[in-house]
Structures are given as structure tokens and as C-alpha cells.
Design a protein around this motif. Structure first.
Motif, PDB file in Angstrom:
ATOM      1  N   TRP A   1       0.942  -1.202   0.052  1.00 34.30           N
ATOM      2  CA  TRP A   1       0.017   0.041  -0.030  1.00 34.30           C
ATOM      3  C   TRP A   1       0.880   1.268  -0.120  1.00 34.30           C
ATOM      4  CZ3 TRP A   1      -0.835   4.211   3.191  1.00 34.30           C
ATOM      5  CH2 TRP A   1      -1.901   5.021   3.000  1.00 34.30           C
ATOM      6  N   ALA A   2       1.758   1.325   0.812  1.00 34.01           N
ATOM      7  CA  ALA A   2       2.651   2.565   0.826  1.00 34.01           C
ATOM      8  C   ALA A   2       3.543   2.572  -0.495  1.00 34.01           C
ATOM      9  CB  ALA A   2       3.616   2.369   2.088  1.00 34.01           C
ATOM     10  N   PHE A   3       4.175   1.485  -1.045  1.00 35.58           N
ATOM     11  CA  PHE A   3       4.555   1.746  -2.319  1.00 35.58           C
ATOM     12  C   PHE A   3       3.676   2.190  -3.374  1.00 35.58           C
ATOM     13  CE2 PHE A   3       5.514  -0.195  -6.507  1.00 35.58           C
ATOM     14  CZ  PHE A   3       6.831  -0.003  -6.681  1.00 35.58           C
ATOM     15  N   GLY A   4       2.586   1.874  -3.170  1.00 36.40           N
ATOM     16  CA  GLY A   4       1.405   2.225  -4.259  1.00 36.40           C
ATOM     17  C   GLY A   4       1.125   3.699  -4.107  1.00 36.40           C
ATOM     18  N   LEU A   5       1.110   4.184  -3.014  1.00 34.37           N
ATOM     19  CA  LEU A   5       0.918   5.751  -2.550  1.00 34.37           C
ATOM     20  C   LEU A   5       1.742   6.473  -3.034  1.00 34.37           C
ATOM     21  CD1 LEU A   5      -1.418   7.131  -0.895  1.00 34.37           C
ATOM     22  CD2 LEU A   5       0.111   7.047   0.924  1.00 34.37           C
ATOM     23  N   VAL A   6       3.166   6.176  -2.912  1.00 36.60           N
ATOM     24  CA  VAL A   6       4.211   6.971  -3.211  1.00 36.60           C
ATOM     25  C   VAL A   6       4.348   6.869  -4.794  1.00 36.60           C
ATOM     26  CG1 VAL A   6       6.501   7.225  -2.952  1.00 36.60           C
ATOM     27  CG2 VAL A   6       5.342   6.635  -1.079  1.00 36.60           C
ATOM     28  N   VAL A   7       4.311   5.700  -5.315  1.00 35.13           N
ATOM     29  CA  VAL A   7       4.756   5.663  -6.921  1.00 35.13           C
ATOM     30  C   VAL A   7       3.545   6.093  -7.664  1.00 35.13           C
ATOM     31  CG1 VAL A   7       5.589   4.320  -8.602  1.00 35.13           C
ATOM     32  CG2 VAL A   7       6.260   3.871  -6.401  1.00 35.13           C
ATOM     33  N   PHE A   8       2.486   5.749  -7.335  1.00 28.38           N
ATOM     34  CA  PHE A   8       1.345   5.916  -8.372  1.00 28.38           C
ATOM     35  C   PHE A   8       0.290   7.079  -8.117  1.00 28.38           C
ATOM     36  CE2 PHE A   8       2.591   1.333  -8.692  1.00 28.38           C
ATOM     37  CZ  PHE A   8       2.798   1.250  -9.859  1.00 28.38           C
ATOM     38  N   LEU A   9       0.265   7.395  -6.803  1.00 29.72           N
ATOM     39  CA  LEU A   9      -0.694   8.401  -6.521  1.00 29.72           C
ATOM     40  C   LEU A   9      -0.144   9.816  -6.057  1.00 29.72           C
ATOM     41  CD1 LEU A   9      -3.843   8.517  -6.160  1.00 29.72           C
ATOM     42  CD2 LEU A   9      -3.450   8.024  -3.726  1.00 29.72           C
ATOM     43  N   PHE A  10       0.712   9.871  -5.209  1.00 31.16           N
ATOM     44  CA  PHE A  10       1.236  11.258  -4.651  1.00 31.16           C
ATOM     45  C   PHE A  10       2.857  11.451  -5.055  1.00 31.16           C
ATOM     46  CE2 PHE A  10      -2.127  10.763  -1.352  1.00 31.16           C
ATOM     47  CZ  PHE A  10      -2.994  11.275  -2.077  1.00 31.16           C
TER      48      PHE A  10
END
Length: 227
Positions: free
Chosen positions: A141-150
Motif C-alpha cells: 500500500w505504501a509503495f502504491g501511494l508513493v509511486v502511483f498516487l502522490f
């Protein structure tokens, strides 16, 4: 070329069917859990003085809160029809965050139960797989947040990371299902079930969770017609 278009159209239709069936099985899991925990196990209450009612919070949140809502989070990005990509990303992220938080409470309920009865922690394969899974889910989840969202990550890097993100998400889903199935077997063994109906309910929960996971996976990997 026409054959390829037809094939993709059929696969897209199959993906829609898989998604609808996954939602149906999610509802089935919810109902079966309520029947088991309230009819056979006297309900659930995290703040109860009864350790077994405290424990019942664990299977409910880990199965419905973590696996089902997490699975719906996997579906959300591809199945939120008509929504912009940014909106689908936010829905995907929020559902997964909800699953992560509920899963953390579910894990805490198991530790609380052990503490109330002075039982050791982390002694079974189920507990090892479960804790590893929720940690992996948090990292995903943290990886997706950093890379793909914000994050300010380049488009090219996102394209390279996306297949790994999807693959790891599917892997974590199956890890969670494996943890749930081993936990249900472990709980059934400890309960020394006296009623055949309860045994069947637990078996149906396990099978329904497994089928839900397979349907979610198929829905995610089959092609659709929006970016």
C-alpha cells in the motif's frame, strides 16, 4: 485483426461476469461469518470480558475486513466504470487502507485473546503467514501511494513498476487466503466441533473465500476496455 477484437470483447465480457460473481461471493462470506460467529459462537465484542467473544473479532475482521475489502480494493481500479483514472486510484487506495486498518485491529484482537488466557503468541504456521501477509500488504500500500498516487515519479518508471505492483498485489491476496484457510482449520481443531452443521459452515466459509479470491484474480488479469 477482427478475430483479436472479438476475442478481447469476449474476455472483457468474461471479466465483467467474474467481477459480479466476486461481489456475490463477498456477500456470501459476510453472511456465513455472521451465522457462524453469532449463532454458534455467541457473537463478537472487542471490549468484552469474555476472551472468546474478543477472539471472534479476529476471524471476522481478517476474513471480511482484510480479505474481502482488500479484494474489492483490487477490483476497484479496473471495475469503477466511467470514472477517471485518478478517481479509480483514490478508491483503490482507500479500500486498501480500510482493509489494512481492519486487519491490524483483527491481529490485535488475536494478541489480546492470547493475553487474556496467558497463551503464547506466534506459535503456529497460520500466525506466521498472517503477520507476514499484513506486513507485506502494508508495504504494498505504501509503495502504491508513493509511486502511483502522490509521488513525483516519472511516467516511464510507473509503467515499469505497474506489472510488479499488480503481481505483488495478487500474491498478497493469495497469501491472505492461505492464512485464512489455515486459521479456519486451526480454529476448527481447537473447538473440537460437536455439531456437524458448524463444521459445514466453517468449510463453506473457507471454500467461499477461496472462490472469491480466484474470481478477483481472474477479474484483475482479464482485459477490459478502459485505461
Amino acid at each position: 485483426m477482427d478475430g483479436v477484437i472479438v476475442d478481447r470483447s469476449r474476455l472483457g465480457e468474461a471479466a465483467v461476469v467474474m467481477t459480479r460473481l466476486a461481489h456475490l461471493f463477498a456477500v456470501a462470506v459476510f453472511i456465513l461469518l455472521l451465522v457462524w460467529l453469532f449463532h454458534f459462537r455467541e457473537g463478537l465484542d472487542y471490549y468484552s470480558y469474555d476472551p472468546y467473544r474478543v477472539f471472534n473479532v479476529h476471524p471476522f475482521l481478517m476474513v471480511f475486513g482484510f480479505i474481502i475489502i482488500g479484494g474489492e480494493g483490487l477490483l476497484a481500479y479496473k471495475t469503477t466504470a466511467g470514472a477517471e483514472r485518478k478517481v479509480r486510484k483514490v478508491v483503490h487506495a482507500m479500500l486498501n487502507l480500510t482493509a489494512l486498518c481492519l486487519g491490524a485491529v483483527g491481529v490485535r484482537a488475536a494478541f489480546k485473546f492470547h493475553g487474556m488466557l496467558n497463551l503464547p503468541n506466534m506459535y503456529s504456521l497460520h500466525s506466521w503467514i498472517g503477520l507476514t501477509t499484513i506486513c507485506a500488504f502494508g508495504l504494498q500500500w505504501a509503495f502504491g501511494l508513493v509511486v502511483f498516487l502522490f509521488g513525483g515519479v516519472s511516467y516511464g518508471t510507473k509503467r515499469k513498476m505497474l506489472p510488479w505492483h499488480v503481481c505483488f498485489g495478487r500474491t498478497v491476496l493469495y497469501m491472505a487466503i492461505c492464512s485464512a484457510l489455515t486459521g479456519l482449520i486451526e480454529k476448527a481443531t481447537f473447538l473440537k466441533l460437536q455439531h456437524l452443521i458448524e463444521s459445514h459452515i466453517i468449510n463453506f466459509i473457507a471454500l467461499t473465500v477461496l472462490i472469491f479470491g480466484i474470481l478477483v484474480d481472474l477479474s484483475v488479469i482479464l482485459p477490459r476496455f478502459h485505461a
